[in-house]
Design a protein around this motif. Structure first.
Motif, PDB file in Angstrom:
ATOM      1  N   GLY A 191       0.800  -1.220   0.000  1.00 19.83           N
ATOM      2  CA  GLY A 191       0.000   0.000   0.000  1.00 19.83           C
ATOM      3  C   GLY A 191       0.838   1.278   0.000  1.00 19.83           C
ATOM      4  O   GLY A 191       0.499   2.236  -0.675  1.00 19.83           O
ATOM      5  N   ASP A 192       1.978   1.265   0.716  1.00 18.83           N
ATOM      6  CA  ASP A 192       2.755   2.499   0.846  1.00 18.83           C
ATOM      7  C   ASP A 192       3.887   2.575  -0.185  1.00 18.83           C
ATOM      8  O   ASP A 192       4.739   3.438  -0.123  1.00 18.83           O
ATOM      9  CB  ASP A 192       3.341   2.601   2.264  1.00 18.83           C
ATOM     10  N   SER A 193       3.890   1.656  -1.154  1.00 14.16           N
ATOM     11  CA  SER A 193       4.986   1.643  -2.110  1.00 14.16           C
ATOM     12  C   SER A 193       4.780   2.704  -3.189  1.00 14.16           C
ATOM     13  O   SER A 193       3.752   2.726  -3.845  1.00 14.16           O
ATOM     14  CB  SER A 193       5.063   0.261  -2.753  1.00 14.16           C
ATOM     15  N   PRO A 194       5.749   3.611  -3.365  1.00 16.37           N
ATOM     16  CA  PRO A 194       5.507   4.738  -4.245  1.00 16.37           C
ATOM     17  C   PRO A 194       5.665   4.436  -5.735  1.00 16.37           C
ATOM     18  O   PRO A 194       5.219   5.207  -6.562  1.00 16.37           O
ATOM     19  CB  PRO A 194       6.564   5.747  -3.811  1.00 16.37           C
ATOM     20  N   SER A 195       6.293   3.352  -6.124  1.00  9.28           N
ATOM     21  CA  SER A 195       6.520   3.187  -7.568  1.00  9.28           C
ATOM     22  C   SER A 195       6.575   1.714  -7.968  1.00  9.28           C
ATOM     23  O   SER A 195       6.904   0.843  -7.161  1.00  9.28           O
ATOM     24  CB  SER A 195       7.841   3.864  -7.961  1.00  9.28           C
ATOM     25  N   ARG A 196       6.278   1.477  -9.251  1.00 10.63           N
ATOM     26  CA  ARG A 196       6.399   0.125  -9.809  1.00 10.63           C
ATOM     27  C   ARG A 196       7.830  -0.376  -9.618  1.00 10.63           C
ATOM     28  O   ARG A 196       8.090  -1.561  -9.444  1.00 10.63           O
ATOM     29  CB  ARG A 196       6.059   0.179 -11.309  1.00 10.63           C
ATOM     30  N   ALA A 197       8.780   0.571  -9.632  1.00  8.89           N
ATOM     31  CA  ALA A 197      10.190   0.221  -9.504  1.00  8.89           C
ATOM     32  C   ALA A 197      10.462  -0.602  -8.247  1.00  8.89           C
ATOM     33  O   ALA A 197      11.339  -1.466  -8.235  1.00  8.89           O
ATOM     34  CB  ALA A 197      11.029   1.496  -9.479  1.00  8.89           C
ATOM     35  N   ALA A 198       9.684  -0.343  -7.191  1.00 11.15           N
ATOM     36  CA  ALA A 198       9.918  -1.059  -5.925  1.00 11.15           C
ATOM     37  C   ALA A 198       9.774  -2.564  -6.132  1.00 11.15           C
ATOM     38  O   ALA A 198      10.474  -3.356  -5.501  1.00 11.15           O
ATOM     39  CB  ALA A 198       8.938  -0.569  -4.865  1.00 11.15           C
ATOM     40  N   MET A 199       8.855  -2.953  -7.025  1.00 13.42           N
ATOM     41  CA  MET A 199       8.647  -4.395  -7.239  1.00 13.42           C
ATOM     42  C   MET A 199       9.843  -5.025  -7.952  1.00 13.42           C
ATOM     43  O   MET A 199      10.160  -6.189  -7.733  1.00 13.42           O
ATOM     44  CB  MET A 199       7.357  -4.614  -8.013  1.00 13.42           C
ATOM     45  N   LYS A 200      10.523  -4.243  -8.785  1.00 13.62           N
ATOM     46  CA  LYS A 200      11.753  -4.758  -9.438  1.00 13.62           C
ATOM     47  C   LYS A 200      12.791  -5.070  -8.373  1.00 13.62           C
ATOM     48  O   LYS A 200      13.465  -6.092  -8.413  1.00 13.62           O
ATOM     49  CB  LYS A 200      12.349  -3.708 -10.399  1.00 13.62           C
ATOM     50  N   LEU A 201      12.915  -4.153  -7.405  1.00 16.60           N
ATOM     51  CA  LEU A 201      13.896  -4.375  -6.339  1.00 16.60           C
ATOM     52  C   LEU A 201      13.518  -5.598  -5.511  1.00 16.60           C
ATOM     53  O   LEU A 201      14.362  -6.449  -5.220  1.00 16.60           O
ATOM     54  CB  LEU A 201      13.992  -3.143  -5.434  1.00 16.60           C
ATOM     55  N   GLU A 202      12.243  -5.700  -5.132  1.00 12.79           N
ATOM     56  CA  GLU A 202      11.807  -6.834  -4.301  1.00 12.79           C
ATOM     57  C   GLU A 202      12.095  -8.150  -5.029  1.00 12.79           C
ATOM     58  O   GLU A 202      12.555  -9.111  -4.420  1.00 12.79           O
ATOM     59  CB  GLU A 202      10.305  -6.726  -3.983  1.00 12.79           C
ATOM     60  N   GLU A 203      11.837  -8.178  -6.334  1.00 13.31           N
ATOM     61  CA  GLU A 203      12.066  -9.416  -7.087  1.00 13.31           C
ATOM     62  C   GLU A 203      13.565  -9.737  -7.142  1.00 13.31           C
ATOM     63  O   GLU A 203      13.970 -10.888  -6.988  1.00 13.31           O
ATOM     64  CB  GLU A 203      11.486  -9.300  -8.507  1.00 13.31           C
ATOM     65  N   ALA A 204      14.376  -8.709  -7.320  1.00 13.55           N
ATOM     66  CA  ALA A 204      15.835  -8.934  -7.365  1.00 13.55           C
ATOM     67  C   ALA A 204      16.311  -9.486  -6.018  1.00 13.55           C
ATOM     68  O   ALA A 204      17.129 -10.406  -5.962  1.00 13.55           O
ATOM     69  CB  ALA A 204      16.559  -7.631  -7.694  1.00 13.55           C
ATOM     70  N   LEU A 205      15.768  -8.963  -4.917  1.00 12.53           N
ATOM     71  CA  LEU A 205      16.224  -9.384  -3.586  1.00 12.53           C
ATOM     72  C   LEU A 205      15.772 -10.806  -3.268  1.00 12.53           C
ATOM     73  O   LEU A 205      16.486 -11.546  -2.595  1.00 12.53           O
ATOM     74  CB  LEU A 205      15.748  -8.396  -2.513  1.00 12.53           C
ATOM     75  N   VAL A 206      14.597 -11.204  -3.774  1.00 11.60           N
ATOM     76  CA  VAL A 206      14.109 -12.569  -3.539  1.00 11.60           C
ATOM     77  C   VAL A 206      15.120 -13.580  -4.085  1.00 11.60           C
ATOM     78  O   VAL A 206      15.302 -14.662  -3.537  1.00 11.60           O
ATOM     79  CB  VAL A 206      12.734 -12.769  -4.239  1.00 11.60           C
ATOM     80  N   ASN A 207      15.777 -13.218  -5.159  1.00 10.76           N
ATOM     81  CA  ASN A 207      16.695 -14.161  -5.807  1.00 10.76           C
ATOM     82  C   ASN A 207      18.093 -14.163  -5.204  1.00 10.76           C
ATOM     83  O   ASN A 207      18.949 -14.923  -5.638  1.00 10.76           O
ATOM     84  CB  ASN A 207      16.775 -13.859  -7.308  1.00 10.76           C
ATOM     85  N   LEU A 208      18.347 -13.302  -4.233  1.00  7.19           N
ATOM     86  CA  LEU A 208      19.684 -13.257  -3.615  1.00  7.19           C
ATOM     87  C   LEU A 208      19.713 -14.122  -2.358  1.00  7.19           C
ATOM     88  O   LEU A 208      18.702 -14.232  -1.661  1.00  7.19           O
ATOM     89  CB  LEU A 208      20.038 -11.817  -3.234  1.00  7.19           C
ATOM     90  N   PRO A 209      20.860 -14.715  -2.025  1.00  8.08           N
ATOM     91  CA  PRO A 209      20.912 -15.537  -0.819  1.00  8.08           C
ATOM     92  C   PRO A 209      20.807 -14.714   0.465  1.00  8.08           C
ATOM     93  O   PRO A 209      20.466 -15.222   1.510  1.00  8.08           O
ATOM     94  CB  PRO A 209      22.280 -16.231  -0.908  1.00  8.08           C
TER      95      PRO A 209
END
Ligand SMILES: C[S@@+](CC[C@H](N)C(=O)[O-])C[C@H]1O[C@@H](n2cnc3c(N)ncnc32)[C@H](O)[C@@H]1O
Length: 354
Positions: A191-209
Motif C-alpha cells: 500500500g505504501d509503495s511509491p513506484s512500480r520500480a519497488a517491485m523490481k527491487l523486491e524481485e531482485a532481492l528474492v533471488n539473492l541468498p
C-alpha cells in the motif's frame, strides 16, 4: 583491457503462429512477449542451437553454461503432447511420463500458459489440467511449499499449456531460474509503495541468498521518487539516495535517508557502503562504467543494478556491460536477468571478493 568480441548478428526466424511441438531432451525457455529475438540470439551465440517454438517460447538443443539473460525460466522437455486429446487422456499421459522420467523424490508440480494474449486465455484450462495430473500422482511425492523446493532437493515439473500443444518439462529446483510458474514472479505492490520500480527491487532481492538489513549502509543511485529507498529503509537500512530529482516528501523527512541532490557521476562516498543500488535512467555503457568505478575503488560490497536497454540491439550492449563490470570493475558472481517486473531493462547482481 581489450574490448570483448561481439559475435556476428543472428538472422532471427519468424515466430510461428501456432506453437510447435518440442522434442524430449531439449530445453524450453520462456521470455517476456516481444523479447523472443533477443533470447534466440543469445542462445545462438552460446552455441545452444535454438528454435522458435511460438510466442514467448524458444527451445534449444543444449542448456548454455550461463543462464540466458532474457529467459524467465528453463526446463528440460520430457514430453510434447497434442492438446486435442481429452483432458483425462492428457492428464493420464502426463502423469505416466512424469512417473517414468522424473527421478524419485519430491516434486513441485506447476502449470503455466505463455505470457501472451492467446496464452492468457488458456489459464483456466491450465489450472484444470494441473489438478487432473496432480490427482494422478502419489500425494507423498508432491511438495506444496514451493519455497522449500531447493533445500528439499525437489524437482520442479512444469506443464506449459500452449495453443495446440502441452509441453512437459522438469529441472532440479536448485538449478531452476525461478520457482514461479513460467518464471512469472509477481511481487505484491504494498500500500505504501511509491513506484512500480519497488517491485523490481523486491524481485531482485528474492533471488539473492541474503539481503540488506538493519544498520547496513546502502547507496541508491537514481533514487527518485524513492521506491527502492523506501523498501531499503523498511528493511532497517540507512540509505544515501543520490538523484538530482526530488524524493517523496515523507522519505526526504526520514532520519535514515540522506538525499544527495546531484548527479551520480559527480558523487563519491565519504566511506565504503555495504550495498550499491542503481536504477538510473541513463545510457547503459556509461552506467556500467560508473558501477565499475565503484567496484575498482571498493566503494561497496554488493551490487544490485537495473540497466536500461531502450535500443533495438540489446545483446551486444549486454556483452559490453558484463565485460565492463567484471573485467574493469572486478565485480564477481555476476547475474544478469530480465526479471518478471523488468520491461526494457535487465537486473544485475554481483559482489566484491569477500
Ligand atoms: C526509473 S527512475 C528511478 C526509480 C527509483 N528506483 C524508485 O524506485 O523510485 C530513474 C531515475 O534516474 C535518475 N537519474 C538520471 N540520471 C541520473 C544521474 N546522472 N544521477 C542520478 N540520478 C539520475 C532520474 O532523475 C530518475 O529519478
Amino acid at each position: 583491457m581489450p574490448l570483448p568480441a561481439i559475435p556476428p548478428r543472428v538472422k532471427i526466424p519468424p515466430i510461428p503462429a501456432a506453437t510447435l511441438p518440442s522434442q524430449p531432451g531439449r530445453w524450453l525457455w520462456t521470455c517476456r512477449a516481444g523479447f523472443e529475438p533477443h533470447l534466440f540470439e543469445e542462445l545462438e551465440w552460446a552455441g545452444a542451437s535454438p528454435r522458435m517454438l511460438g510466442e514467448v517460447l524458444v527451445e534449444s538443443e543444449k542448456r548454455p553454461p550461463e543462464p540466458p539473460v532474457f529467459a524467465r525460466t528453463g526446463i528440460r522437455v520430457q514430453a510434447s503432447l497434442p492438446a486435442e486429446q481429452s483432458p483425462e487422456q492428457l492428464a493420464e499421459s502426463i502423469a505416466a511420463r512424469v512417473a517414468e522420467t522424473v527421478p524419485a523424490g519430491l516434486l513441485v508440480l506447476q502449470a503455466f500458459t505463455p505470457d501472451s494474449p492467446a496464452g492468457n486465455r488458456m489459464a483456466d484450462e491450465a489450472d484444470a489440467l494441473l489438478e487432473a495430473v496432480r490427482a494422478r500422482l502419489p500425494a507423498d511425492r508432491l511438495l506444496e511449499e514451493t519455497w522449500r523446493a531447493r533445500e528439499a532437493g525437489a524437482t520442479l515439473v512444469e506443464l506449459c499449456v500452449a495453443p495446440g500443444v502441452v509441453l512437459v518439462g522438469s529441472v532440479p529446483a536448485r538449478e531452476a531460474l525461478s520457482l514461479s510458474p513460467g518464471g512469472r514472479q509477481r511481487m505484491r505492490r504494498s500500500g505504501d509503495s511509491p513506484s512500480r520500480a519497488a517491485m523490481k527491487l523486491e524481485e531482485a532481492l528474492v533471488n539473492l541468498p541474503f539481503e540488506p538489513g538493519r544498520g547496513e549502509v546502502c547507496v541508491d543511485l537514481g533514487a527518485a521518487p524513492g521506491g527502492w529507498t523506501q523498501r531499503l529503509v523498511a528493511r532497517g537500512a540507512r540509505v544515501i539516495a543520490v538523484d538530482p530529482a526530488k524524493l517523496m516528501p515523507e522519505l526526504a523527512r526520514q532520519p535514515r535517508v540522506e538525499h544527495i541532490q546531484e548527479s551520480a557521476f559527480a558523487y563519491s562516498p565519504e566511506e565504503p557502503a555495504d550495498w550499491l543500488f542503481c536504477d538510473m535512467a541513463w545510457r547503459p555503457l556509461e552506467v556500467a562504467q560508473l558501477l565499475a568505478k565503484w567496484g575498482r575503488r571498493g566503494w561497496a560490497s554488493h551490487l544490485v543494478a537495473n540497466i536500461k536497454l531502450p535500443m533495438k540491439d540489446k545483446n551486444p550492449i549486454l556483452v559490453r556491460v558484463r565485460h565492463i563490470l567484471t573485467q574493469e570493475g572486478g565485480w564477481q558472481g555476476l547475474t544478469m536477468r530480465q526479471l518478471y517486473h523488468d520491461r526494457d531493462e535487465v537486473t544485475v547482481t554481483a559482489h566484491k571478493a569477500i
